[in-house]
Design an enzyme around this catalytic site. Sequence first.
Site, PDB file in Angstrom:
ATOM      1  N   SER A   9       0.852  -1.186   0.000  1.00 26.52           N
ATOM      2  CA  SER A   9       0.000   0.000   0.000  1.00 26.52           C
ATOM      3  C   SER A   9       0.887   1.235   0.000  1.00 26.52           C
ATOM      4  CB  SER A   9      -0.890   0.020   1.245  1.00 26.52           C
ATOM      5  OG  SER A   9      -1.379   1.335   1.434  1.00 26.52           O
ATOM      6  N   HIS A  34      -1.355  -1.408  -4.146  1.00 23.62           N
ATOM      7  CA  HIS A  34      -2.620  -1.020  -3.532  1.00 23.62           C
ATOM      8  C   HIS A  34      -2.627   0.508  -3.341  1.00 23.62           C
ATOM      9  CE1 HIS A  34      -6.145  -1.872  -0.946  1.00 23.62           C
ATOM     10  NE2 HIS A  34      -5.670  -0.927  -0.135  1.00 23.62           N
ATOM     11  N   ASP A  36      -4.712   3.682  -1.875  1.00 24.88           N
ATOM     12  CA  ASP A  36      -5.765   4.067  -0.931  1.00 24.88           C
ATOM     13  C   ASP A  36      -6.258   5.481  -1.206  1.00 24.88           C
ATOM     14  OD1 ASP A  36      -6.038   1.807   0.849  1.00 24.88           O
ATOM     15  OD2 ASP A  36      -3.992   2.228   1.485  1.00 24.88           O
ATOM     16  N   MET A  38      -8.821   8.385  -0.120  1.00 23.41           N
ATOM     17  CA  MET A  38      -9.625   8.822   1.043  1.00 23.41           C
ATOM     18  C   MET A  38     -10.117  10.243   0.820  1.00 23.41           C
ATOM     19  SD  MET A  38      -7.067   7.541   4.035  1.00 23.41           S
ATOM     20  CE  MET A  38      -6.454   5.862   4.103  1.00 23.41           C
ATOM     21  N   HIS A  70      -8.433   1.199  -3.879  1.00 20.10           N
ATOM     22  CA  HIS A  70      -9.357   1.044  -2.753  1.00 20.10           C
ATOM     23  C   HIS A  70      -9.998   2.405  -2.477  1.00 20.10           C
ATOM     24  CE1 HIS A  70      -9.624   0.085   1.882  1.00 20.10           C
ATOM     25  NE2 HIS A  70     -10.812   0.193   1.311  1.00 20.10           N
ATOM     26  N   MET A  72     -12.050   4.674  -0.467  1.00 19.74           N
ATOM     27  CA  MET A  72     -12.678   4.961   0.842  1.00 19.74           C
ATOM     28  C   MET A  72     -13.322   6.333   0.731  1.00 19.74           C
ATOM     29  SD  MET A  72      -9.605   3.473   3.179  1.00 19.74           S
ATOM     30  CE  MET A  72      -8.473   3.582   1.812  1.00 19.74           C
ATOM     31  N   MET A 141     -11.603  -5.422   5.847  1.00 22.44           N
ATOM     32  CA  MET A 141     -10.782  -4.447   6.573  1.00 22.44           C
ATOM     33  C   MET A 141     -10.466  -5.020   7.951  1.00 22.44           C
ATOM     34  SD  MET A 141     -10.121  -1.869   4.626  1.00 22.44           S
ATOM     35  CE  MET A 141      -9.138  -1.105   5.915  1.00 22.44           C
ATOM     36  N   GLY A 146      -8.825   4.475   7.216  1.00 26.42           N
ATOM     37  CA  GLY A 146      -8.524   5.901   7.315  1.00 26.42           C
ATOM     38  C   GLY A 146      -7.050   6.198   7.555  1.00 26.42           C
ATOM     39  N   PHE A 147      -6.360   5.274   8.194  1.00 21.04           N
ATOM     40  CA  PHE A 147      -4.962   5.531   8.540  1.00 21.04           C
ATOM     41  C   PHE A 147      -4.133   4.265   8.412  1.00 21.04           C
ATOM     42  CE2 PHE A 147      -7.737   8.363  10.873  1.00 21.04           C
ATOM     43  CZ  PHE A 147      -7.204   9.604  10.566  1.00 21.04           C
ATOM     44  N   ASP A 179      -6.745  -6.068   4.629  1.00 23.32           N
ATOM     45  CA  ASP A 179      -6.080  -4.759   4.610  1.00 23.32           C
ATOM     46  C   ASP A 179      -6.102  -4.147   5.999  1.00 23.32           C
ATOM     47  OD1 ASP A 179      -5.094  -2.260   3.893  1.00 23.32           O
ATOM     48  OD2 ASP A 179      -6.847  -1.691   2.699  1.00 23.32           O
ATOM     49  N   GLY A 180      -4.911  -3.886   6.524  1.00 20.33           N
ATOM     50  CA  GLY A 180      -4.793  -3.174   7.803  1.00 20.33           C
ATOM     51  C   GLY A 180      -4.053  -3.991   8.849  1.00 20.33           C
TER      52      GLY A 180
HETATM   53  C1  DX5 Z   1      -6.241   1.853   5.787  1.00 23.87           C
HETATM   54  C2  DX5 Z   1      -5.836   1.543   4.369  1.00 23.87           C
HETATM   55  C3  DX5 Z   1      -4.721   0.568   4.282  1.00 23.87           C
HETATM   56  C4  DX5 Z   1      -3.425   1.049   4.895  1.00 23.87           C
HETATM   57  C5  DX5 Z   1      -2.781  -0.135   5.547  1.00 23.87           C
HETATM   58  O1  DX5 Z   1      -7.380   2.618   5.805  1.00 23.87           O
HETATM   59  O2  DX5 Z   1      -6.916   1.018   3.631  1.00 23.87           O
HETATM   60  O3  DX5 Z   1      -4.494   0.115   2.952  1.00 23.87           O
HETATM   61  O4  DX5 Z   1      -2.541   1.618   3.988  1.00 23.87           O
HETATM   62  O5  DX5 Z   1      -1.691   0.306   6.273  1.00 23.87           O
HETATM   63  P1  DX5 Z   1      -0.935  -0.625   7.291  1.00 23.87           P
HETATM   64  O6  DX5 Z   1      -0.428  -1.813   6.521  1.00 23.87           O
HETATM   65  O7  DX5 Z   1       0.165   0.262   7.783  1.00 23.87           O
HETATM   66  O8  DX5 Z   1      -1.924  -1.011   8.352  1.00 23.87           O
HETATM   67 ZN    ZN Z   2      -6.529  -0.008   1.599  1.00 22.98          ZN
END
Ligand code: DX5
Ligand code: ZN
Length: 230
Positions: A9, A34, A36, A38, A70, A72, A141, A146-147, A179-180
């Site tokens: 990611s 990947h 992300d 947001m 992805h 969000m 998830m 978000g982070f 993911d996460g």
């Molecule tokens: C979170 C994202 C993830 C994020 C994962 O909202 O969708 O893709 O980048 O980060 P890590 O692997 O650091 O948890």
């Molecule tokens: Zn993601």
Amino acid sequence: MTSPILAPSILAADFARLGEQVEEAYQAGCTFIHVDVMDGHFVPNISIGPLVVRALRPRANHYAATLDVHLMIEQPDRYLADFVQAGADILTVHVEACPHLHRTVQAIRELGVKPGVALNPATPLAALEEILPLVDLFLIMSVNPGFGGQSYIPHSTAKIHRLRQMLDAIGSTALLQVDGGINEQTIGEAAAAGATVLVAGSAIFNQHRSVQDNIAHLTTAASLVTKLTG
Ligand code: DX5
Ligand code: ZN
């Protein structure tokens, strides 16, 4: 059992050196990136949009790699065409953001790319029941989105396992993505539960080790457990 795919990611990458960091992931053998997206509404954070997907496309073509986007974001239907034109291969939308999920999934397919559907940690798998045969990727998830850098929610493993059973029961070959909070400690249990695509941000792009070393460690950690169980 085939080895799961590792999907770096870029959220955790150094954006001043994004091309270089993605190149390192490709050189280390990754075939998925990947991305992300947001919007500051569906999730509290704001990240990136189609321009970055467009910038990543030429290098992805060079390696025949997949750009896994992805979304969000609220009302993702408004942006599907923009992301396809920018070069996305997979567009994943959240169940929680799509009151007309069936229509959204159809719209993604009609645009010529693969539809994915994501579930937040508190959303039950029942939300997928009617759409199961129509989707190419399901995203569980394992943190609240978000982070980057959050901890894996332990309950996710049982959820992955139950979704694996639902997919196997209908003979689905859809990808099952997690993911996460994926790192050397958690990747094995997610893979063993039936995940086929493991997203990792901060476990790949960090100051501790090179991208290549991190990828090697994660790949080893994943294969150890899948070998034991698979
Ligand atoms: C979170 C994202 C993830 C994020 C994962 O909202 O969708 O893709 O980048 O980060 P890590 O692997 O650091 O948890
Ligand atoms: Zn993601």
